[in-house]
Design a protein around this motif. Structure first.
Motif, PDB file in Angstrom:
ATOM      1  N   LYS A 486       0.895  -1.006  -0.052  1.00 56.77           N
ATOM      2  CA  LYS A 486      -0.046   0.107   0.240  1.00 56.77           C
ATOM      3  C   LYS A 486       1.116   1.212  -0.066  1.00 56.77           C
ATOM      4  O   LYS A 486       0.377   2.127  -0.705  1.00 56.77           O
ATOM      5  CB  LYS A 486      -0.949  -0.137   0.970  1.00 56.77           C
ATOM      6  CG  LYS A 486      -2.139  -1.002   1.066  1.00 56.77           C
ATOM      7  CD  LYS A 486      -2.600  -1.205   2.403  1.00 56.77           C
ATOM      8  CE  LYS A 486      -3.403   0.253   2.924  1.00 56.77           C
ATOM      9  NZ  LYS A 486      -4.217  -0.265   4.233  1.00 56.77           N
ATOM     10  N   SER A 512      -2.746  -9.654  -6.654  1.00 58.34           N
ATOM     11  CA  SER A 512      -4.085  -8.843  -6.863  1.00 58.34           C
ATOM     12  C   SER A 512      -5.028  -9.533  -5.968  1.00 58.34           C
ATOM     13  O   SER A 512      -5.763  -8.856  -5.356  1.00 58.34           O
ATOM     14  CB  SER A 512      -4.230  -8.881  -8.424  1.00 58.34           C
ATOM     15  OG  SER A 512      -3.352  -8.217  -8.838  1.00 58.34           O
ATOM     16  N   LYS A 516      -6.786  -7.549  -2.939  1.00 55.21           N
ATOM     17  CA  LYS A 516      -8.097  -7.232  -2.816  1.00 55.21           C
ATOM     18  C   LYS A 516      -8.921  -7.824  -1.725  1.00 55.21           C
ATOM     19  O   LYS A 516      -9.818  -7.249  -1.082  1.00 55.21           O
ATOM     20  CB  LYS A 516      -8.890  -7.731  -4.053  1.00 55.21           C
ATOM     21  CG  LYS A 516     -10.504  -7.377  -4.240  1.00 55.21           C
ATOM     22  CD  LYS A 516     -11.041  -7.654  -5.699  1.00 55.21           C
ATOM     23  CE  LYS A 516     -12.433  -7.008  -5.581  1.00 55.21           C
ATOM     24  NZ  LYS A 516     -13.135  -7.518  -6.929  1.00 55.21           N
ATOM     25  N   ALA A 521      -9.832  -3.548  -2.547  1.00 54.02           N
ATOM     26  CA  ALA A 521      -9.852  -3.108  -3.875  1.00 54.02           C
ATOM     27  C   ALA A 521      -8.627  -3.755  -4.474  1.00 54.02           C
ATOM     28  O   ALA A 521      -7.693  -4.344  -3.694  1.00 54.02           O
ATOM     29  CB  ALA A 521      -9.548  -1.606  -3.744  1.00 54.02           C
ATOM     30  N   THR A 522      -8.727  -3.791  -5.764  1.00 50.75           N
ATOM     31  CA  THR A 522      -7.624  -4.478  -6.496  1.00 50.75           C
ATOM     32  C   THR A 522      -6.233  -3.280  -6.452  1.00 50.75           C
ATOM     33  O   THR A 522      -6.370  -2.182  -5.844  1.00 50.75           O
ATOM     34  CB  THR A 522      -7.639  -4.646  -8.016  1.00 50.75           C
ATOM     35  OG1 THR A 522      -7.894  -3.299  -8.655  1.00 50.75           O
ATOM     36  CG2 THR A 522      -8.881  -5.547  -8.206  1.00 50.75           C
ATOM     37  N   THR A 524      -4.726  -1.855  -8.527  1.00 51.57           N
ATOM     38  CA  THR A 524      -4.949  -0.872  -9.722  1.00 51.57           C
ATOM     39  C   THR A 524      -6.248   0.062  -9.212  1.00 51.57           C
ATOM     40  O   THR A 524      -5.706   1.317  -9.059  1.00 51.57           O
ATOM     41  CB  THR A 524      -5.251  -1.441 -11.035  1.00 51.57           C
ATOM     42  OG1 THR A 524      -4.472  -2.468 -11.625  1.00 51.57           O
ATOM     43  CG2 THR A 524      -5.637  -0.293 -11.935  1.00 51.57           C
ATOM     44  N   GLU A 525      -7.056  -0.442  -8.648  1.00 53.00           N
ATOM     45  CA  GLU A 525      -7.876   0.578  -7.920  1.00 53.00           C
ATOM     46  C   GLU A 525      -7.592   1.337  -6.885  1.00 53.00           C
ATOM     47  O   GLU A 525      -8.020   2.397  -6.465  1.00 53.00           O
ATOM     48  CB  GLU A 525      -9.356  -0.397  -7.573  1.00 53.00           C
ATOM     49  CG  GLU A 525      -9.936  -1.013  -8.774  1.00 53.00           C
ATOM     50  CD  GLU A 525     -11.143  -2.017  -8.103  1.00 53.00           C
ATOM     51  OE1 GLU A 525     -12.019  -2.639  -8.924  1.00 53.00           O
ATOM     52  OE2 GLU A 525     -10.941  -2.495  -7.088  1.00 53.00           O
ATOM     53  N   TYR A 526      -6.703   0.549  -6.147  1.00 52.62           N
ATOM     54  CA  TYR A 526      -6.113   1.334  -4.861  1.00 52.62           C
ATOM     55  C   TYR A 526      -5.438   2.447  -5.270  1.00 52.62           C
ATOM     56  O   TYR A 526      -5.425   3.748  -4.845  1.00 52.62           O
ATOM     57  CB  TYR A 526      -5.328   0.393  -3.938  1.00 52.62           C
ATOM     58  CG  TYR A 526      -4.870   0.983  -2.599  1.00 52.62           C
ATOM     59  CD1 TYR A 526      -5.616   1.205  -1.392  1.00 52.62           C
ATOM     60  CD2 TYR A 526      -3.534   1.714  -2.630  1.00 52.62           C
ATOM     61  CE1 TYR A 526      -5.308   1.672  -0.421  1.00 52.62           C
ATOM     62  CE2 TYR A 526      -2.955   2.016  -1.477  1.00 52.62           C
ATOM     63  CZ  TYR A 526      -3.987   2.318  -0.279  1.00 52.62           C
ATOM     64  OH  TYR A 526      -3.439   3.045   0.774  1.00 52.62           O
ATOM     65  N   LYS A 527      -4.394   1.995  -6.332  1.00 52.11           N
ATOM     66  CA  LYS A 527      -3.446   3.040  -6.784  1.00 52.11           C
ATOM     67  C   LYS A 527      -4.175   4.414  -7.537  1.00 52.11           C
ATOM     68  O   LYS A 527      -4.110   5.550  -7.072  1.00 52.11           O
ATOM     69  CB  LYS A 527      -2.593   2.546  -7.869  1.00 52.11           C
ATOM     70  CG  LYS A 527      -1.522   3.556  -8.189  1.00 52.11           C
ATOM     71  CD  LYS A 527      -0.442   2.938  -9.239  1.00 52.11           C
ATOM     72  CE  LYS A 527       0.621   3.424  -9.627  1.00 52.11           C
ATOM     73  NZ  LYS A 527       1.628   3.901  -8.751  1.00 52.11           N
ATOM     74  N   GLU A 528      -5.220   4.064  -8.350  1.00 51.74           N
ATOM     75  CA  GLU A 528      -6.037   5.028  -9.006  1.00 51.74           C
ATOM     76  C   GLU A 528      -6.744   5.978  -7.958  1.00 51.74           C
ATOM     77  O   GLU A 528      -6.937   7.204  -8.065  1.00 51.74           O
ATOM     78  CB  GLU A 528      -7.012   4.399  -9.858  1.00 51.74           C
ATOM     79  CG  GLU A 528      -6.342   3.850 -11.062  1.00 51.74           C
ATOM     80  CD  GLU A 528      -7.240   2.911 -11.943  1.00 51.74           C
ATOM     81  OE1 GLU A 528      -6.996   2.570 -13.040  1.00 51.74           O
ATOM     82  OE2 GLU A 528      -8.546   2.820 -11.510  1.00 51.74           O
ATOM     83  N   GLY A 529      -7.309   5.310  -6.846  1.00 49.85           N
ATOM     84  CA  GLY A 529      -8.038   6.054  -5.897  1.00 49.85           C
ATOM     85  C   GLY A 529      -7.158   6.924  -5.078  1.00 49.85           C
ATOM     86  O   GLY A 529      -7.772   7.971  -4.602  1.00 49.85           O
ATOM     87  N   HIS A 530      -5.856   6.398  -4.819  1.00 48.82           N
ATOM     88  CA  HIS A 530      -5.000   7.336  -4.231  1.00 48.82           C
ATOM     89  C   HIS A 530      -4.646   8.427  -4.920  1.00 48.82           C
ATOM     90  O   HIS A 530      -4.416   9.600  -4.404  1.00 48.82           O
ATOM     91  CB  HIS A 530      -3.428   6.553  -3.746  1.00 48.82           C
ATOM     92  CG  HIS A 530      -2.721   7.424  -2.928  1.00 48.82           C
ATOM     93  ND1 HIS A 530      -2.928   7.607  -1.639  1.00 48.82           N
ATOM     94  CD2 HIS A 530      -1.584   7.679  -3.491  1.00 48.82           C
ATOM     95  CE1 HIS A 530      -1.826   8.379  -1.243  1.00 48.82           C
ATOM     96  NE2 HIS A 530      -1.095   8.698  -2.398  1.00 48.82           N
TER      97      HIS A 530
END
Length: 533
Positions: A486, A512, A516, A521-522, A524-530
């Motif tokens: 993370k 992955s 999740k 969250a995956t 990718t989703e975590y990175k995009e969200g951040h």
């Protein structure tokens, strides 16, 4: 193949039954008798599986013949086939275990039906008999192993309460207590073994099967393994009879054992008997008493601990040796409440018995304190108070009340040392395991790797880790890796695949899924969200 016999005085009845059977069954052997006596004699010669028996025959009638046959052959399926329907005959036949009571004339369908029924029952009985035979064979093999385990559980100074209860259940022992008798092989002339204890040890191993067979034939008992030249034997016994009667019974049994063994063995024998105790976990004391009786016994023969005249009867019957065992057990596991309780019982007994002999009280207490202290020295050699300090401290105390408090504090102190050392050792190992994981989470490490690093078994580390951290090794390692992942995902320098490899995973898809599952969250989703924040 089934063997079927027909007993009937009418030839036409035999022939018609034979005809039906031969037409309906392929693999049968048929014989016939024309009277009750002939039926009895042919049963002995042919051992049929199924027997058709008429009632009214010349000489011995069918009921009497069945009664005689049943004395020796309970397994035969007997079917009464008669023209007489008297209730008394039928009642008597049922009492003799007859399978069916048929009235003549009987048709083919009924005959086939009853024979099939008898054959099915015979098959079931044979299968059941084979299973019981196999079980008996297995029990014959593992029985001595179970008995040795039971005896060892009782004689060892560990807390084996659960094991003793399980062995009791398996060995079907209903009594709660009993006593020990110890059989010893010695020189026939002197009653000793000189320098040849090993020789008598070999002898005890050779004679072990005979001793076992003899003892089992004389009483219900549990026999331990041969230890040097001795064989310990537990005799379960109820507590309903008075002590003296129980003692006499034990001595009579031991004398009978020696008498029977000497008929088959050419050697010297002596048997020591301990007191009867009401609980099995007290029987270690009975074993020690049986050994004392052996030491006291001059020559061969039998000696009961209570008959040793060197000590007063009052002392011998009262000293709570089992409490000493219990005290050492509870101290060893760090149970302060039970340890103090056991110690105070011993102390009170000593004061009650030797109130006018303070040195005797101190002598016994010193022995107990040394034994208790030795338990902490096993954990930390050289730690704690030395023997000289204990001796000086105890001798300096003259008041029994003060001595009681001093000894109790000593017991509590030893328990505190043991628990502290255990906590320190356990905590230290877990700390080293965590440090290793933090330094090596980026590698493909396993529980075995960490256990090897801190020099303990994987099983112990797994148990310890769970107790100390509340989570198992894999969960702890995964939480470290996901926390690092993370942190790396919140930066912008590494790809998800690079992050996967950097925290010890070799499969990005697996990484992955784990991410999740824990984060929700995956990667990718975590990175995009951040990045969106």
């Amino acid at each position: 193949m089934f063997k079927i016999m027909i007993a009937d005085d009418e030839k036409v009845a035999i022939d018609s039954l034979k005809f039906i059977i031969e037409k309906s069954f392929d693999d049968v052997e048929l014989t016939a008798a024309r009277s009750g006596r002939e039926a009895i004699e042919l049963v002995e010669a042919h051992l049929p599986d199924i027997l058709f028996m008429d009632i009214r025959m010349p000489g011995i009638n069918g009921i009497e013949a069945i009664r005689e046959i049943r004395k020796r052959h309970k397994q035969i399926a007997i079917i009464v086939l008669t023209a007489f329907d008297q209730f008394e005959f039928a009642k008597e036949a049922v009492n003799l275990g007859v399978m069916e009571y048929l009235l003549k004339p009987v048709n083919r369908v009924k005959v086939v039906e009853v024979i099939n029924k008898a054959m099915d029952q015979i098959r079931v009985d044979k299968e059941k008999w084979q299973i019981e035979l196999e079980m008996k064979e297995k029990l014959e093999f593992i029985g001595p192993i179970l008995e040795s385990g039971f005896v060892y559980s009782i004689l060892s100074y560990d807390d084996n309460t659960n094991e003793i209860a399980n062995y009791k259940r398996i060995l079907e022992i209903e009594e709660d207590g009993g006593y020990l008798l110890t059989v010893e092989f010695v020189d026939e002339e002197t009653g000793g073994y000189g320098d040849n204890k090993i020789g008598y040890n070999v002898q005890s191993q050779q004679f072990y099967p005979i001793v076992t067979e003899t003892l089992k034939g004389l009483c219900r008992c549990v026999i331990g393994p041969a230890i040097l030249n001795r064989i310990p034997v537990i005799v379960p016994s109820g507590s309903e009879e008075d002590e003296y009667s129980g003692r006499q019974e034990a001595i009579a049994l031991a004398e009978n054992v020696i008498h029977k063994l000497l008929e088959r063995l050419n050697c010297g024998l002596k048997i020591g008997i301990g007191k009867r105790y009401r609980r099995f976990d007290m029987l270690a004391a009975s074993y020690e008493e049986s050994l004392k009786a052996l030491r006291y016994l001059q020559g061969t023969g039998v000696m009961h601990y209570m008959d040793i005249t060197a000590r007063t009867a009052a002392v011998d019957t009262e000293y709570p040796e089992y409490k000493e065992k219990l005290l050492l057990q509870k101290v060893a596991v760090g149970d302060e409440a039970e340890s103090v309780k056991a110690f105070l019982c011993i102390f009170d007994w000593l004061v009650r018995e030797y109130s006018d002999q303070p040195l005797r009280i101190k002598n016994k207490l010193l022995e107990i304190v040394f034994l208790v202290s030795h338990l902490s020295w096993e954990y930390e050699p050289g730690g704690g108070s030395g023997g000289v300090d204990l001796l000086e401290d105890m001798l300096s105390i003259s008041d029994l009340g003060e001595l009681r408090i001093w000894c109790r504090k000593r017991v509590e102190s030893v328990i505190a040392q043991i628990n502290s050392y255990r906590d320190y050792k356990a905590g230290g190992l877990t700390k080293r395991a965590k440090e290793y994981i933090k330094s090596n989470y980026s590698k493909s490490i396993t529980l075995e790797d960490v256990a090897r690093e801190i020099n303990v078994s994987p099983q112990y580390l797994s148990k310890l880790f769970k107790e100390e951290t509340g989570e198992n090794f894999i969960d702890y390692l995964t939480s470290i890796r996901i926390r690092i992942a993370k942190s790396l995902l919140e930066g912008d320098d590494l790809s998800i695949k690079e992050i996967c490899y950097s925290i010890g995973y070799s499969d990005p898809n697996y990484f992955s899924r784990i991410f999740k599952k824990i984060v929700g969250a995956t990667p990718t989703e975590y990175k995009e969200g951040h990045m969106g924040n």
